[in-house]
Write an enzyme that holds these catalytic residues in place. Structure first.
Site, PDB file in Angstrom:
ATOM      1  N   GLU A   1      -5.519 -73.977 -39.870  1.00  0.00           N
ATOM      2  CA  GLU A   1      -5.543 -72.529 -39.624  1.00  0.00           C
ATOM      3  C   GLU A   1      -4.925 -71.759 -40.785  1.00  0.00           C
ATOM      4  OE1 GLU A   1      -3.770 -73.894 -35.938  1.00  0.00           O
ATOM      5  OE2 GLU A   1      -4.795 -72.255 -34.916  1.00  0.00           O
TER       6      GLU A   1
ATOM      7  N   LYS B   1       6.916 -70.666 -38.752  1.00  0.00           N
ATOM      8  CA  LYS B   1       6.284 -71.765 -39.495  1.00  0.00           C
ATOM      9  C   LYS B   1       5.707 -71.160 -40.757  1.00  0.00           C
ATOM     10  CE  LYS B   1       4.833 -74.365 -35.439  1.00  0.00           C
ATOM     11  NZ  LYS B   1       3.712 -74.459 -34.531  1.00  0.00           N
TER      12      LYS B   1
ATOM     13  N   HIS C   1      -7.092 -69.088 -30.666  1.00  0.00           N
ATOM     14  CA  HIS C   1      -7.318 -70.227 -31.584  1.00  0.00           C
ATOM     15  C   HIS C   1      -8.529 -69.989 -32.483  1.00  0.00           C
ATOM     16  CE1 HIS C   1      -5.317 -73.094 -28.460  1.00  0.00           C
ATOM     17  NE2 HIS C   1      -4.427 -72.794 -29.410  1.00  0.00           N
TER      18      HIS C   1
ATOM     19  N   ARG D   1      -0.279 -64.751 -39.196  1.00  0.00           N
ATOM     20  CA  ARG D   1      -1.079 -65.014 -38.007  1.00  0.00           C
ATOM     21  C   ARG D   1      -0.613 -64.066 -36.902  1.00  0.00           C
ATOM     22  NH1 ARG D   1      -1.460 -70.706 -34.764  1.00  0.00           N
ATOM     23  NH2 ARG D   1      -2.959 -69.981 -33.219  1.00  0.00           N
TER      24      ARG D   1
ATOM     25  N   ARG E   1       0.680 -75.322 -19.446  1.00  0.00           N
ATOM     26  CA  ARG E   1      -0.068 -74.226 -18.795  1.00  0.00           C
ATOM     27  C   ARG E   1      -1.139 -74.796 -17.873  1.00  0.00           C
ATOM     28  NH1 ARG E   1      -1.642 -71.269 -24.300  1.00  0.00           N
ATOM     29  NH2 ARG E   1       0.297 -71.854 -25.327  1.00  0.00           N
TER      30      ARG E   1
ATOM     31  N   GLY F   1      -3.496 -81.510 -32.298  1.00  0.00           N
ATOM     32  CA  GLY F   1      -2.658 -82.700 -32.059  1.00  0.00           C
ATOM     33  C   GLY F   1      -3.314 -83.797 -31.242  1.00  0.00           C
TER      34      GLY F   1
ATOM     35  N   HIS G   1     -10.280 -77.609 -29.345  1.00  0.00           N
ATOM     36  CA  HIS G   1      -8.952 -77.551 -29.960  1.00  0.00           C
ATOM     37  C   HIS G   1      -7.967 -78.024 -28.894  1.00  0.00           C
ATOM     38  CE1 HIS G   1      -5.736 -75.652 -32.539  1.00  0.00           C
ATOM     39  NE2 HIS G   1      -5.113 -75.786 -31.382  1.00  0.00           N
TER      40      HIS G   1
ATOM     41  N   GLY H   1      -1.310 -76.029 -26.771  1.00  0.00           N
ATOM     42  CA  GLY H   1      -2.252 -75.059 -26.206  1.00  0.00           C
ATOM     43  C   GLY H   1      -3.634 -75.641 -26.475  1.00  0.00           C
TER      44      GLY H   1
ATOM     45  N   ASN I   1       3.636 -67.883 -39.598  1.00  0.00           N
ATOM     46  CA  ASN I   1       3.287 -67.866 -38.175  1.00  0.00           C
ATOM     47  C   ASN I   1       4.595 -67.760 -37.399  1.00  0.00           C
ATOM     48  OD1 ASN I   1       2.380 -68.348 -35.608  1.00  0.00           O
ATOM     49  ND2 ASN I   1       1.494 -70.356 -36.056  1.00  0.00           N
TER      50      ASN I   1
HETATM   51  P1  ADP Z   1       0.657 -76.923 -31.158  1.00  0.00           P
HETATM   52  O1  ADP Z   1       0.404 -76.556 -32.599  1.00  0.00           O
HETATM   53  O2  ADP Z   1      -0.175 -76.188 -30.160  1.00  0.00           O
HETATM   54  O3  ADP Z   1       2.087 -77.034 -30.779  1.00  0.00           O
HETATM   55  P2  ADP Z   1      -0.417 -79.500 -31.864  1.00  0.00           P
HETATM   56  O4  ADP Z   1      -1.799 -79.213 -32.288  1.00  0.00           O
HETATM   57  O5  ADP Z   1       0.572 -79.886 -32.905  1.00  0.00           O
HETATM   58  O6  ADP Z   1       0.132 -78.373 -30.930  1.00  0.00           O
HETATM   59  O7  ADP Z   1      -0.482 -80.653 -30.770  1.00  0.00           O
HETATM   60  C1  ADP Z   1       0.673 -81.109 -30.168  1.00  0.00           C
HETATM   61  C2  ADP Z   1       0.327 -82.163 -29.144  1.00  0.00           C
HETATM   62  O8  ADP Z   1      -0.446 -83.203 -29.773  1.00  0.00           O
HETATM   63  C3  ADP Z   1       1.556 -82.850 -28.638  1.00  0.00           C
HETATM   64  O9  ADP Z   1       1.995 -82.223 -27.472  1.00  0.00           O
HETATM   65  C4  ADP Z   1       1.059 -84.225 -28.315  1.00  0.00           C
HETATM   66  O10 ADP Z   1       0.770 -84.238 -26.927  1.00  0.00           O
HETATM   67  C5  ADP Z   1      -0.247 -84.388 -29.047  1.00  0.00           C
HETATM   68  N1  ADP Z   1      -0.247 -85.557 -29.919  1.00  0.00           N
HETATM   69  C6  ADP Z   1       0.242 -85.656 -31.180  1.00  0.00           C
HETATM   70  N2  ADP Z   1       0.071 -86.925 -31.646  1.00  0.00           N
HETATM   71  C7  ADP Z   1      -0.548 -87.616 -30.654  1.00  0.00           C
HETATM   72  C8  ADP Z   1      -0.995 -88.969 -30.510  1.00  0.00           C
HETATM   73  N3  ADP Z   1      -0.846 -89.866 -31.488  1.00  0.00           N
HETATM   74  N4  ADP Z   1      -1.570 -89.329 -29.346  1.00  0.00           N
HETATM   75  C9  ADP Z   1      -1.730 -88.428 -28.346  1.00  0.00           C
HETATM   76  N5  ADP Z   1      -1.328 -87.156 -28.419  1.00  0.00           N
HETATM   77  C10 ADP Z   1      -0.749 -86.745 -29.552  1.00  0.00           C
END
Ligand code: ADP
Length: 410
Positions: free
Chosen positions: A385, A14, A180, A91, A241, A331, A208, A212, A7
């Site tokens: 993914e 990644k 996504h 991806r 965003r 996340g 999701h 993002g 990715n």
């Molecule tokens: P991406 O792949 O789009 O960068 P992720 O799916 O890894 O994003 O999500 C990242 C976000 O998840 C971080 O910006 C953070 O805000 C949130 N996050 C991760 N762990 C926690 C947690 N324990 N509590 C709240 N939010 C979290």
């Protein structure tokens, strides 16, 4: 077979090396700060601690060479030779209306992909760079491209057409595409498996919620609507965003602040959302801590974020004519009981009730967090993914070898 899943972002790669038989990642990691001072490779073999290597990584070709080298290295490697990599799965963010399924990379395909840069100038050029870099590093290995938009390609026209002159759709392809897709597909499939029901008979809203964020209405396994649109800027509020805003606001601010197109784009994509509203951070963890300490703007950012998710849940139930399950992933969706609880607040009227204890205990694991009397099932499903890309890559590579079997005796 062992599949390298890639990715590529503007300054990052990644990767995961996935064994398609066990569906486990043998190693995963990332290269960041490509082309900048202090480039670094973080690599985690499945059975050993993570290592970090820094070096001069000028471009994506060097980055992928680093990745392949560390995958083969004596101390941190998981393969002996690069010939063990059976295929590479990439991806690609935007497949436009052309690519509705994963495809084998060919010179013709690369030409088609370049035509799509116009639709996704912030993403597709990096994905293309990644494919070129992987072909350069692993020239004899089949490469497969899989598109974030593909899962949404069966949306009906009433969901993807905007209320602007139709000629602009015809002329520039301006319509909702959605993103996504691999995540929405993976978690909706898992939801059906967890509920032990055929996906064909389920109406699922997938949330999701990462940096993002997007939601999808998945009816009978098909995405019939999704919150991201022509670009990944529409829909939910995200880390940086804005998500949905009145389009006239952009014109107004451009005029009042004398912003050019680039500055307006940066404002909406990089300085808005949770970061711009809270003034604290783009990371939900920091915003939750600040809110607990009494920061009003942090509280407001969480309120706005969760309120919009609730509105989309109800809207998508209307789009599907019912609702069986809501799935939280990525996340924030996987890790924040606070956000999940807020998104399900006051939703009993539509049959959504969560079990507070199950929700609080659920961090980054698959679990049904609905109360026993909840008509709608509320699930947490960690997304994967890369596994979706690996499965599709394996399928395509197997179909090529069926078409062109190796001669007997070799
Ligand atoms: P991406 O792949 O789009 O960068 P992720 O799916 O890894 O994003 O999500 C990242 C976000 O998840 C971080 O910006 C953070 O805000 C949130 N996050 C991760 N762990 C926690 C947690 N324990 N509590 C709240 N939010 C979290």
């Amino acid at each position: 077979m062992k599949l390298l899943i890639i990715n590529c972002g503007s300054s990052s790669v990644k990767y995961q090396l996935i064994d398609s038989e066990t569906e486990k990642a043998l190693a995963k990691g990332s290269v960041s700060r490509i082309g900048m001072a202090g480039a670094v490779l973080n690599h985690k073999p499945h059975d050993r601690p993570e290592v970090q290597v820094s070096g001069e990584i000028l471009d994506h070709i060097v980055a992928i060479q680093y990745v392949v080298s560390i995958l083969m290295s004596e101390n941190h490697g998981v393969i002996k030779d690069k010939s063990e990599i059976a295929a590479v799965g990439h991806r690609v963010v935007h497949g436009g209306e052309t690519f509705t399924a994963p495809v084998l990379v060919t010179p013709d395909l690369m030409q088609e992909l370049r035509k799509l840069i116009e639709l996704a100038p912030l993403h597709n050029p990096h994905n293309i760079r990644g494919i070129n870099a992987a072909m350069e590093t692993l020239p004899d290995v089949p490469q497969v491209a899989m598109f974030d938009t593909a899962f949404h390609h069966k949306m009906p026209p009433h969901a993807y057409i905007y209320g602007i002159p139709y000629v602009l759709y015809k002329r520039y392809g301006i319509r909702r595409y959605g993103f996504h897709g691999m995540s929405h597909r993976f978690v909706s499939d898992r939801a059906a498996a967890i509920l032990k029901r055929p996906i064909e008979e389920l109406k699922i809203v997938t949330c999701h919620l990462g940096s993002g964020a997007s939601m999808a209405a998945v009816k009978g396994g098909v995405s019939v609507d999704t919150s991201m649109g022509f670009t990944p800027l529409e829909g939910l509020m995200m880390s940086t965003r804005s998500g949905d805003i009145d389009p006239a606001i952009i014109l107004h601010i451009m005029a009042r602040e004398e912003l050019n197109l680039h500055e307006a784009n940066t404002l909406l994509n990089k300085h808005s959302g949770l970061a711009g509203l809270s003034g604290v951070s783009s990371d939900m963890r920091d915003i939750e801590s600040a809110a607990e300490e009494g920061n009003n703007n942090a509280r407001l950012a969480i309120d706005v974020h969760c309120y919009r998710i609730r509105k989309y849940i109800a809207a998508y139930a209307a789009a599907m004519g019912g609702l069986d399950a809501v799935v939280f992933t990525a996340g924030i969706g996987e890790n924040s009981p606070t956000v999940r609880a807020r998104c399900c607040e006051d939703m009993e009227w539509m049959g959504i009730r969560i079990d507070e204890a199950a929700n609080s205990d659920c961090i980054a694991i698959e679990r049904n967090i609905s109360a026993s009397d909840s008509r709608v099932q509320v699930l947490v499903v960690p997304t994967n993914e890369e596994l979706v890309i690996a499965r599709e890559t394996a399928r395509i590579v197997e179909s090529i070898s069926e078409e062109h079997p190796e001669p007997a005796g070799t």
